[in-house]
Design a protein around this motif. Structure first.
Motif, mmCIF file in Angstrom:
data_model
loop_
_atom_site.group_PDB
_atom_site.id
_atom_site.type_symbol
_atom_site.label_atom_id
_atom_site.label_comp_id
_atom_site.label_asym_id
_atom_site.label_seq_id
_atom_site.Cartn_x
_atom_site.Cartn_y
_atom_site.Cartn_z
ATOM 1 N N ALA A 110 0.847 -1.190 0.000
ATOM 2 C CA ALA A 110 0.000 0.000 0.000
ATOM 3 C C ALA A 110 0.880 1.236 0.000
ATOM 4 C CB ALA A 110 -0.904 0.005 1.216
ATOM 5 N N VAL A 111 0.516 2.210 -0.832
ATOM 6 C CA VAL A 111 1.270 3.452 -0.936
ATOM 7 C C VAL A 111 0.288 4.615 -0.850
ATOM 8 C CG1 VAL A 111 2.757 4.839 -2.424
ATOM 9 C CG2 VAL A 111 2.996 2.365 -2.399
ATOM 10 N N ALA A 112 0.556 5.536 0.066
ATOM 11 C CA ALA A 112 -0.262 6.746 0.145
ATOM 12 C C ALA A 112 0.089 7.632 -1.044
ATOM 13 C CB ALA A 112 -0.008 7.469 1.459
ATOM 14 N N THR A 113 -0.922 8.025 -1.809
ATOM 15 C CA THR A 113 -0.676 8.855 -2.990
ATOM 16 C C THR A 113 -1.032 10.313 -2.756
ATOM 17 O OG1 THR A 113 -2.856 8.275 -3.859
ATOM 18 C CG2 THR A 113 -0.972 6.942 -4.596
ATOM 19 N N GLY A 114 -1.711 10.593 -1.656
ATOM 20 C CA GLY A 114 -2.047 11.983 -1.342
ATOM 21 C C GLY A 114 -2.967 12.058 -0.140
ATOM 22 N N TYR A 115 -3.064 13.247 0.424
ATOM 23 C CA TYR A 115 -3.984 13.466 1.539
ATOM 24 C C TYR A 115 -4.471 14.905 1.483
ATOM 25 C CZ TYR A 115 -0.177 15.959 3.811
ATOM 26 O OH TYR A 115 0.810 16.852 4.090
ATOM 27 N N GLN A 116 -5.606 15.130 2.115
ATOM 28 C CA GLN A 116 -6.155 16.483 2.188
ATOM 29 C C GLN A 116 -6.726 16.689 3.576
ATOM 30 O OE1 GLN A 116 -7.860 18.100 -1.063
ATOM 31 N NE2 GLN A 116 -8.612 19.889 0.021
ATOM 32 N N VAL A 117 -6.258 17.728 4.252
ATOM 33 C CA VAL A 117 -6.796 18.074 5.563
ATOM 34 C C VAL A 117 -8.077 18.848 5.294
ATOM 35 C CG1 VAL A 117 -6.392 19.301 7.716
ATOM 36 C CG2 VAL A 117 -4.491 18.144 6.567
ATOM 37 N N GLU A 118 -9.224 18.212 5.581
ATOM 38 C CA GLU A 118 -10.526 18.819 5.300
ATOM 39 C C GLU A 118 -10.848 19.917 6.314
ATOM 40 O OE1 GLU A 118 -12.174 18.055 2.604
ATOM 41 O OE2 GLU A 118 -10.959 16.326 2.043
ATOM 42 N N ASP A 119 -10.666 19.609 7.586
ATOM 43 C CA ASP A 119 -10.868 20.567 8.665
ATOM 44 C C ASP A 119 -10.104 20.066 9.884
ATOM 45 O OD1 ASP A 119 -12.525 18.606 9.943
ATOM 46 O OD2 ASP A 119 -14.277 19.344 8.861
ATOM 47 N N ALA A 120 -10.341 20.646 11.044
ATOM 48 C CA ALA A 120 -9.592 20.277 12.246
ATOM 49 C C ALA A 120 -9.908 18.867 12.730
ATOM 50 C CB ALA A 120 -9.866 21.282 13.358
ATOM 51 N N ARG A 121 -10.946 18.249 12.198
ATOM 52 C CA ARG A 121 -11.362 16.930 12.670
ATOM 53 C C ARG A 121 -11.432 15.861 11.579
ATOM 54 N NH1 ARG A 121 -10.205 17.780 17.573
ATOM 55 N NH2 ARG A 121 -11.570 19.093 18.779
ATOM 56 N N THR A 122 -10.925 16.179 10.378
ATOM 57 C CA THR A 122 -11.058 15.221 9.272
ATOM 58 C C THR A 122 -9.882 15.314 8.305
ATOM 59 O OG1 THR A 122 -13.446 15.581 9.378
ATOM 60 C CG2 THR A 122 -12.625 14.400 7.471
ATOM 61 N N VAL A 123 -9.387 14.138 7.879
ATOM 62 C CA VAL A 123 -8.366 14.043 6.834
ATOM 63 C C VAL A 123 -8.856 13.022 5.816
ATOM 64 C CG1 VAL A 123 -6.018 13.274 6.327
ATOM 65 C CG2 VAL A 123 -6.455 14.599 8.373
ATOM 66 N N THR A 124 -8.714 13.339 4.542
ATOM 67 C CA THR A 124 -9.027 12.380 3.485
ATOM 68 C C THR A 124 -7.712 11.859 2.924
ATOM 69 O OG1 THR A 124 -11.068 13.544 2.941
ATOM 70 C CG2 THR A 124 -10.184 12.054 1.271
ATOM 71 N N LEU A 125 -7.579 10.528 2.906
ATOM 72 C CA LEU A 125 -6.348 9.883 2.451
ATOM 73 C C LEU A 125 -6.620 9.137 1.151
ATOM 74 C CD1 LEU A 125 -3.411 8.947 2.977
ATOM 75 C CD2 LEU A 125 -4.379 7.026 4.247
ATOM 76 N N ASP A 126 -5.800 9.391 0.162
ATOM 77 C CA ASP A 126 -5.840 8.653 -1.101
ATOM 78 C C ASP A 126 -4.670 7.672 -1.087
ATOM 79 O OD1 ASP A 126 -7.960 10.258 -2.072
ATOM 80 O OD2 ASP A 126 -6.511 11.792 -2.675
ATOM 81 N N PHE A 127 -4.940 6.425 -1.449
ATOM 82 C CA PHE A 127 -3.868 5.440 -1.455
ATOM 83 C C PHE A 127 -4.107 4.406 -2.535
ATOM 84 C CE2 PHE A 127 -7.030 4.010 1.532
ATOM 85 C CZ PHE A 127 -7.091 2.633 1.420
ATOM 86 N N GLN A 128 -3.019 3.754 -2.920
ATOM 87 C CA GLN A 128 -3.051 2.723 -3.947
ATOM 88 C C GLN A 128 -2.648 1.408 -3.303
ATOM 89 O OE1 GLN A 128 -0.848 3.749 -7.428
ATOM 90 N NE2 GLN A 128 -0.894 1.677 -8.248
ATOM 91 N N LEU A 129 -3.390 0.364 -3.624
ATOM 92 C CA LEU A 129 -3.195 -0.933 -2.992
ATOM 93 C C LEU A 129 -2.915 -1.984 -4.057
ATOM 94 C CD1 LEU A 129 -3.559 -2.266 -0.162
ATOM 95 C CD2 LEU A 129 -5.869 -2.774 -0.857
ATOM 96 N N THR A 130 -1.836 -2.736 -3.880
ATOM 97 C CA THR A 130 -1.518 -3.863 -4.750
ATOM 98 C C THR A 130 -1.627 -5.123 -3.910
ATOM 99 O OG1 THR A 130 -0.007 -2.497 -6.030
ATOM 100 C CG2 THR A 130 0.201 -4.879 -6.278
#
Length: 131
Positions: free
Chosen positions: A52-72
């Motif tokens: 698994a490799v994290a391809t990106g993330y976005q801090v949405e607000d003080a209580r949430t993070v969205t993580l994009d990742f690729q899984l083989t």
């Protein structure tokens, strides 16, 4: 003639050809078994390998993070991943265990939202395995 050869000759301590053949047969059998065991262990460990490799993330607000990742992963296997969000001091401020359905392809891209207890500065994939 050396002292050892003289003593061996005097007391009859000579090695027979049969003993040498038996010794080398045993050594060869042990070597073949060791190579077979190492080969089996290598194959068994890579059959269910998940990368698994994290391809990106976005801090949405003080209580949430969205993580994009690729899984083989192996085709047709359900996967479980532990995702985490870290703060500026590399402390874990949020984590989530996700169960991903079996896929028909080796590589898939996913996006997951991680709830946090404080503002995070990054998101990453901690670990993944076949369930």
């Amino acid at each position: 003639m050396t002292t050892q050869q003289t003593l061996d000759e005097r007391y009859g301590r000579t090695r027979s050809e049969r003993a040498r053949v038996v010794l080398w047969t045993v050594v060869g059998a042990v070597a073949v078994a060791a190579v077979g065991l190492l080969s089996w262990a290598t194959i068994a460990n890579t059959v269910d390998a998940v990368d698994a490799v994290a391809t990106g993330y976005q801090v949405e607000d003080a209580r949430t993070v969205t993580l994009d990742f690729q899984l083989t992963a192996p085709v047709g296997s359900q996967i479980v991943c532990v995702l985490e969000a870290d703060d500026t001091d590399h402390g874990i401020v949020g984590w989530k265990v996700v169960q991903l359905p079996a896929s028909g392809t080796h590589t898939q891209a996913y996006s997951e939202t991680i709830p946090t207890v404080a503002e995070a500065t990054t998101g990453l994939v901690n670990n993944c395995w076949v369930s």
